[in-house]
Motif scaffolding. Structure first.
Motif, PDB file in Angstrom:
ATOM      1  N   ARG A   1      18.789 -64.301 -90.693  1.00 62.68           N
ATOM      2  CA  ARG A   1      18.636 -64.876 -89.353  1.00 62.68           C
ATOM      3  C   ARG A   1      17.512 -64.220 -88.566  1.00 62.68           C
ATOM      4  NH1 ARG A   1      25.151 -64.841 -88.055  1.00 62.68           N
ATOM      5  NH2 ARG A   1      25.756 -66.291 -89.718  1.00 62.68           N
ATOM      6  N   TYR A   2      16.824 -63.249 -89.158  1.00 60.71           N
ATOM      7  CA  TYR A   2      15.729 -62.570 -88.477  1.00 60.71           C
ATOM      8  C   TYR A   2      14.493 -63.465 -88.451  1.00 60.71           C
ATOM      9  CZ  TYR A   2      18.016 -57.926 -88.576  1.00 60.71           C
ATOM     10  OH  TYR A   2      18.847 -56.862 -88.390  1.00 60.71           O
ATOM     11  N   SER A   3      13.679 -63.297 -87.420  1.00 56.60           N
ATOM     12  CA  SER A   3      12.360 -63.924 -87.406  1.00 56.60           C
ATOM     13  C   SER A   3      11.440 -63.184 -88.367  1.00 56.60           C
ATOM     14  CB  SER A   3      11.772 -63.887 -85.997  1.00 56.60           C
ATOM     15  OG  SER A   3      11.482 -62.549 -85.623  1.00 56.60           O
ATOM     16  N   SER A   4      10.294 -63.795 -88.683  1.00 53.66           N
ATOM     17  CA  SER A   4       9.348 -63.132 -89.592  1.00 53.66           C
ATOM     18  C   SER A   4       8.862 -61.814 -88.996  1.00 53.66           C
ATOM     19  CB  SER A   4       8.162 -64.052 -89.894  1.00 53.66           C
ATOM     20  OG  SER A   4       7.502 -64.423 -88.702  1.00 53.66           O
ATOM     21  N   GLY A   5       8.694 -61.776 -87.666  1.00 55.24           N
ATOM     22  CA  GLY A   5       8.265 -60.535 -87.029  1.00 55.24           C
ATOM     23  C   GLY A   5       9.300 -59.437 -87.156  1.00 55.24           C
ATOM     24  N   MET A   6      10.587 -59.784 -87.007  1.00 54.62           N
ATOM     25  CA  MET A   6      11.659 -58.794 -87.161  1.00 54.62           C
ATOM     26  C   MET A   6      11.725 -58.301 -88.603  1.00 54.62           C
ATOM     27  SD  MET A   6      14.502 -60.724 -84.812  1.00 54.62           S
ATOM     28  CE  MET A   6      15.858 -59.647 -85.264  1.00 54.62           C
ATOM     29  N   TYR A   7      11.560 -59.214 -89.554  1.00 52.64           N
ATOM     30  CA  TYR A   7      11.521 -58.838 -90.970  1.00 52.64           C
ATOM     31  C   TYR A   7      10.458 -57.764 -91.201  1.00 52.64           C
ATOM     32  CZ  TYR A   7      14.371 -61.802 -94.086  1.00 52.64           C
ATOM     33  OH  TYR A   7      15.389 -62.352 -94.808  1.00 52.64           O
ATOM     34  N   VAL A   8       9.251 -58.040 -90.709  1.00 53.33           N
ATOM     35  CA  VAL A   8       8.137 -57.125 -90.949  1.00 53.33           C
ATOM     36  C   VAL A   8       8.373 -55.784 -90.276  1.00 53.33           C
ATOM     37  CG1 VAL A   8       5.706 -56.715 -90.423  1.00 53.33           C
ATOM     38  CG2 VAL A   8       6.411 -58.902 -91.358  1.00 53.33           C
ATOM     39  N   ARG A   9       8.837 -55.805 -89.030  1.00 51.75           N
ATOM     40  CA  ARG A   9       9.050 -54.554 -88.307  1.00 51.75           C
ATOM     41  C   ARG A   9      10.071 -53.674 -89.022  1.00 51.75           C
ATOM     42  NH1 ARG A   9       9.244 -57.923 -83.733  1.00 51.75           N
ATOM     43  NH2 ARG A   9      11.460 -57.467 -83.396  1.00 51.75           N
ATOM     44  N   LEU A  10      11.167 -54.287 -89.477  1.00 55.85           N
ATOM     45  CA  LEU A  10      12.190 -53.500 -90.163  1.00 55.85           C
ATOM     46  C   LEU A  10      11.698 -53.036 -91.526  1.00 55.85           C
ATOM     47  CD1 LEU A  10      14.992 -52.308 -90.127  1.00 55.85           C
ATOM     48  CD2 LEU A  10      15.880 -54.462 -91.058  1.00 55.85           C
ATOM     49  N   GLY A  11      11.036 -53.927 -92.258  1.00 55.90           N
ATOM     50  CA  GLY A  11      10.526 -53.551 -93.577  1.00 55.90           C
ATOM     51  C   GLY A  11       9.518 -52.416 -93.495  1.00 55.90           C
ATOM     52  N   PHE A  12       8.612 -52.496 -92.519  1.00 54.71           N
ATOM     53  CA  PHE A  12       7.617 -51.437 -92.379  1.00 54.71           C
ATOM     54  C   PHE A  12       8.277 -50.128 -91.943  1.00 54.71           C
ATOM     55  CE2 PHE A  12       4.668 -48.826 -90.022  1.00 54.71           C
ATOM     56  CZ  PHE A  12       3.577 -48.781 -90.873  1.00 54.71           C
ATOM     57  N   ALA A  13       9.216 -50.228 -91.009  1.00 59.77           N
ATOM     58  CA  ALA A  13       9.892 -49.019 -90.518  1.00 59.77           C
ATOM     59  C   ALA A  13      10.604 -48.301 -91.651  1.00 59.77           C
ATOM     60  CB  ALA A  13      10.874 -49.388 -89.407  1.00 59.77           C
ATOM     61  N   ILE A  14      11.269 -49.048 -92.529  1.00 51.61           N
ATOM     62  CA  ILE A  14      11.955 -48.437 -93.673  1.00 51.61           C
ATOM     63  C   ILE A  14      10.945 -47.754 -94.596  1.00 51.61           C
ATOM     64  CG2 ILE A  14      13.300 -48.928 -95.755  1.00 51.61           C
ATOM     65  CD1 ILE A  14      14.612 -51.238 -94.182  1.00 51.61           C
ATOM     66  N   SER A  15       9.868 -48.479 -94.934  1.00 55.14           N
ATOM     67  CA  SER A  15       8.875 -47.929 -95.862  1.00 55.14           C
ATOM     68  C   SER A  15       8.200 -46.685 -95.286  1.00 55.14           C
ATOM     69  CB  SER A  15       7.813 -48.989 -96.182  1.00 55.14           C
ATOM     70  OG  SER A  15       8.388 -50.104 -96.820  1.00 55.14           O
ATOM     71  N   ALA A  16       7.952 -46.675 -93.973  1.00 51.64           N
ATOM     72  CA  ALA A  16       7.197 -45.584 -93.365  1.00 51.64           C
ATOM     73  C   ALA A  16       8.033 -44.342 -93.114  1.00 51.64           C
ATOM     74  CB  ALA A  16       6.579 -46.059 -92.054  1.00 51.64           C
ATOM     75  N   HIS A  17       9.360 -44.512 -92.954  1.00 51.84           N
ATOM     76  CA  HIS A  17      10.197 -43.383 -92.556  1.00 51.84           C
ATOM     77  C   HIS A  17      10.994 -42.752 -93.700  1.00 51.84           C
ATOM     78  CE1 HIS A  17       9.387 -45.050 -88.538  1.00 51.84           C
ATOM     79  NE2 HIS A  17       9.693 -43.840 -88.081  1.00 51.84           N
ATOM     80  N   LEU A  18      11.022 -43.384 -94.852  1.00 48.60           N
ATOM     81  CA  LEU A  18      11.838 -42.847 -95.936  1.00 48.60           C
ATOM     82  C   LEU A  18      11.025 -42.013 -96.913  1.00 48.60           C
ATOM     83  CD1 LEU A  18      14.382 -45.714 -96.593  1.00 48.60           C
ATOM     84  CD2 LEU A  18      14.649 -43.639 -95.255  1.00 48.60           C
ATOM     85  N   ASP A  19       9.987 -41.382 -96.390  1.00 41.75           N
ATOM     86  CA  ASP A  19       9.239 -40.327 -97.090  1.00 41.75           C
ATOM     87  C   ASP A  19       8.690 -40.717 -98.459  1.00 41.75           C
ATOM     88  OD1 ASP A  19       9.684 -38.622 -94.964  1.00 41.75           O
ATOM     89  OD2 ASP A  19      11.596 -37.937 -95.774  1.00 41.75           O
ATOM     90  N   PRO A  20       7.997 -41.866 -98.609  1.00 49.39           N
ATOM     91  CA  PRO A  20       7.333 -42.139 -99.890  1.00 49.39           C
ATOM     92  C   PRO A  20       6.067 -41.302-100.007  1.00 49.39           C
ATOM     93  CG  PRO A  20       6.792 -43.851 -98.323  1.00 49.39           C
ATOM     94  CD  PRO A  20       7.761 -42.936 -97.621  1.00 49.39           C
ATOM     95  N   GLU A  21       5.725 -40.868-101.217  1.00 55.08           N
ATOM     96  CA  GLU A  21       4.451 -40.171-101.405  1.00 55.08           C
ATOM     97  C   GLU A  21       3.277 -41.143-101.329  1.00 55.08           C
ATOM     98  OE1 GLU A  21       7.435 -37.388-103.120  1.00 55.08           O
ATOM     99  OE2 GLU A  21       7.052 -39.504-103.511  1.00 55.08           O
ATOM    100  N   ILE A  22       3.525 -42.400-101.732  1.00 51.61           N
ATOM    101  CA  ILE A  22       2.471 -43.421-101.733  1.00 51.61           C
ATOM    102  C   ILE A  22       3.015 -44.660-101.025  1.00 51.61           C
ATOM    103  CG2 ILE A  22       0.979 -44.883-103.159  1.00 51.61           C
ATOM    104  CD1 ILE A  22       1.344 -42.726-105.384  1.00 51.61           C
ATOM    105  N   MET A  23       2.267 -45.166-100.055  1.00 49.72           N
ATOM    106  CA  MET A  23       2.698 -46.339 -99.293  1.00 49.72           C
ATOM    107  C   MET A  23       1.677 -47.463 -99.476  1.00 49.72           C
ATOM    108  SD  MET A  23       3.705 -46.463 -95.273  1.00 49.72           S
ATOM    109  CE  MET A  23       4.349 -47.953 -94.524  1.00 49.72           C
ATOM    110  N   ILE A  24       2.140 -48.631 -99.919  1.00 51.81           N
ATOM    111  CA  ILE A  24       1.272 -49.782-100.179  1.00 51.81           C
ATOM    112  C   ILE A  24       1.628 -50.882 -99.192  1.00 51.81           C
ATOM    113  CG2 ILE A  24       0.593 -51.528-101.856  1.00 51.81           C
ATOM    114  CD1 ILE A  24       1.223 -49.533-104.063  1.00 51.81           C
TER     115      ILE A  24
END
Length: 419
Positions: A159-182
């Motif tokens: 039920r999320y908008s595309s903007g909400m999808y992106v914000r949550l997806g990016f926040a998860i990728s950026a905050h969960l300490d990956p060594e490499i971010m694509i």
């Protein structure tokens, strides 16, 4: 230390072509399937196969902490190389060596389960990245705050908008300490504030030693974030190196100078039932018998259009843009009443104003100062070359404008030997 090494990577796809009309309706589909099962060999040979190489012989290495941009036209191979680095697809030939945990954000909703809530997807994505539940819990509040989805945290993400999808997806990728971010073009879905915040977060991640790979058509964002850039064209890596140098090379290859366009009659001219463009022209005042525009060159701009209305208050609006899409300036004429006929607008862009680079001019015909009647995008495209005299520094001059504004220094109080 290289955290990503790509050696002789190529990726091949097989494209099927249907001869003749093809199967466009249910009847066609049934007929084609029947022929495939029971038809003659002649009937079965209606499909041809074409080899398509999305990537050819790509080689590069990325060091730890690098912020690497990837630029190129649509179809250049940018998304293909990201999918290979993310281990979504396998290369046809070549090898890829990656050291470290990779987090990929390649399209809206990557890694999300639509039936799960935002909260559940945070834990799901963290688990896929190899994080423990306690590690995810430590970052949980920051992820939610960054994404701005507090009110919808327990709502299924379908039920999320595309903007909400992106914000949550990016926040998860950026905050969960990956060594490499694509990160692919998905940030374009977010608003300007989120894009700015995301670029800042990626820069912070890089400062702490993480590696960023960033694909975007927004070259300004690439320049703001990346210290190195790869330029792809038709599946091949054309150039790699320092970002400003690679982007300048890329723009020089895609830029097309077009200084004049003209149409003989309103019937064949661009426009509509209200206005039609007759002529648009940029005339450089070349210096010293030169045949190219440099930073010293003044240019006269002329725009002619047919007004097809009996009476209208009209004005022109000129937008001068960089090749990356930023508006350098916008100027307009006064709104005046006009009857049917040919109308012309003129202005001069002075020398010693624009910096070297590639630019476009777009024109807008406006009624009553508020209603655009016709917009002519990229009516003129042109390049400005560099010129320097008496300056020993040869690095890239920053900015889009380079005006000669009087700027003086003087000594207020000399120091004597007694002092």
């Amino acid at each position: 230390m290289s955290v990503i090494t790509v050696e002789n990577i190529s990726k091949q796809y097989i494209i099927d072509h249907q001869k003749g009309k093809g199967a466009n309706t249910l009847r066609d589909v049934i007929t084609e399937n029947f022929r495939a099962m029971f038809g003659s060999k002649k009937d079965q040979n209606t499909v041809t196969h074409e080899e398509f190489w999305a990537l050819r012989d790509v080689n590069f290495a990325i060091e730890q902490g690098d912020r690497v941009g990837i630029v190129g036209h649509n179809g250049a191979g940018k998304s293909t190389i990201l999918k290979i680095l993310s281990k979504i697809i396998e290369p046809t030939t070549g090898t890829v060596r990656i050291k470290g945990r990779v987090a990929s954000l390649l399209e809206v909703g990557t890694g999300f389960h639509p039936e799960l809530t935002g909260r559940e997807n945070i834990y799901l994505n963290g688990s896929l990245l190899g994080m423990s539940r306690s590690e995810i819990r430590k970052q949980f509040d920051e992820i939610v705050a960054f994404a701005g989805v507090e009110k919808f945290l327990d709502t299924p993400v379908k039920r999320y908008s595309s903007g909400m999808y992106v914000r949550l997806g990016f926040a998860i990728s950026a905050h969960l300490d990956p060594e490499i971010m694509i990160v692919d073009e998905v940030l374009a879905v977010g608003d300007a504030e989120f894009q700015k915040k995301s670029l800042g977060k990626m820069r912070d991640n890089s400062a702490s030693g993480r590696t960023i790979i960033f694909v975007s058509h927004n070259l300004t964002a690439v320049q703001a974030l990346c210290n190195k850039t790869l330029y792809f064209e038709k599946g091949r890596l054309i150039e790699q190196g320092e970002t400003n140098q690679v982007i300048a090379s890329y723009l020089s290859k895609v830029s097309k100078t077009r200084l004049a366009r003209e149409w003989a009659t309103p019937e064949e001219a661009p426009g509509n039932d209200l206005v039609r463009v007759r002529r648009v022209e940029l005339t450089p005042d070349y210096l010293d018998e030169l045949t190219h525009i440099d930073v010293r060159t003044s240019m006269k701009f002329r725009f002619e259009f047919w007004n097809l209305m009996d009476h209208a208050n009209l004005n022109l609006s000129l937008h001068l843009n960089s090749m990356t899409g930023e508006c350098i300036f916008n100027i307009g004429t006064l709104s005046q009443p006009y009857g049917k006929g040919l109308i012309v607008g003129e202005c001069t862009i002075p020398g010693y104003f624009l910096n070297d680079g590639s630019y476009t001019i777009s024109m807008m015909i406006v009624k009553d100062t508020v209603t655009p009647l016709y917009v002519m995008e990229e009516a003129i495209t042109f390049d400005v070359e560099d010129y320097r005299e008496g300056i020993a520094w040869y690095g890239k001059w920053p900015g889009y404008v380079r005006p000669q504004i009087p700027f003086h220094t003087k000594m207020l109080e000399p120091v004597t030997s007694e002092q």
